[in-house]
Design a protein around this motif. Structure first.
Motif, short mmCIF file in Angstrom:
data_model
loop_
_atom_site.label_atom_id
_atom_site.label_comp_id
_atom_site.label_asym_id
_atom_site.label_seq_id
_atom_site.Cartn_x
_atom_site.Cartn_y
_atom_site.Cartn_z
N TYR A 76 20.77 13.52 17.62
CA TYR A 76 21.06 14.24 16.39
C TYR A 76 19.88 14.07 15.46
N PRO A 77 19.40 15.15 14.83
CA PRO A 77 18.20 15.06 14.00
C PRO A 77 18.41 14.24 12.74
N ASP A 78 19.64 14.10 12.26
CA ASP A 78 19.89 13.38 11.01
C ASP A 78 20.36 11.94 11.24
N ARG A 79 20.41 11.50 12.49
CA ARG A 79 20.86 10.14 12.81
C ARG A 79 19.96 9.56 13.90
#
Length: 68
Positions: A16-19
């Motif tokens: 995931y790009p945000d995690r």
């Protein structure tokens, strides 16, 4: 590595790009035998999330509830 065929639904760890984590999600195997050791596969995420579409998104089944 398990032998997958194109068209197989597999449990795949997607980043995931945000995690800084991976989440296992269903993925549709597109191609196998990739990479120098032919030990990679190409899979795309399968989701029923109702998010805005991204460029290149493909709807596999319009009525996923009817497909089971």
């Amino acid at each position: 590595m398990t032998d997958f065929e194109p068209g197989t639904i597999a449990r795949v760890p997607f980043p995931y790009p945000d995690r800084l984590t991976l989440q296992h999600r269903p993925g549709l195997v597109v191609a196998t035998g990739l990479g120098p050791q032919r030990d990679k596969l190409w899979a795309v995420m399968v989701t029923s999330a109702e998010n805005p579409r991204w460029p290149g998104d493909v709807s596999l089944i319009e009525d996923h509830a009817a497909a089971g």
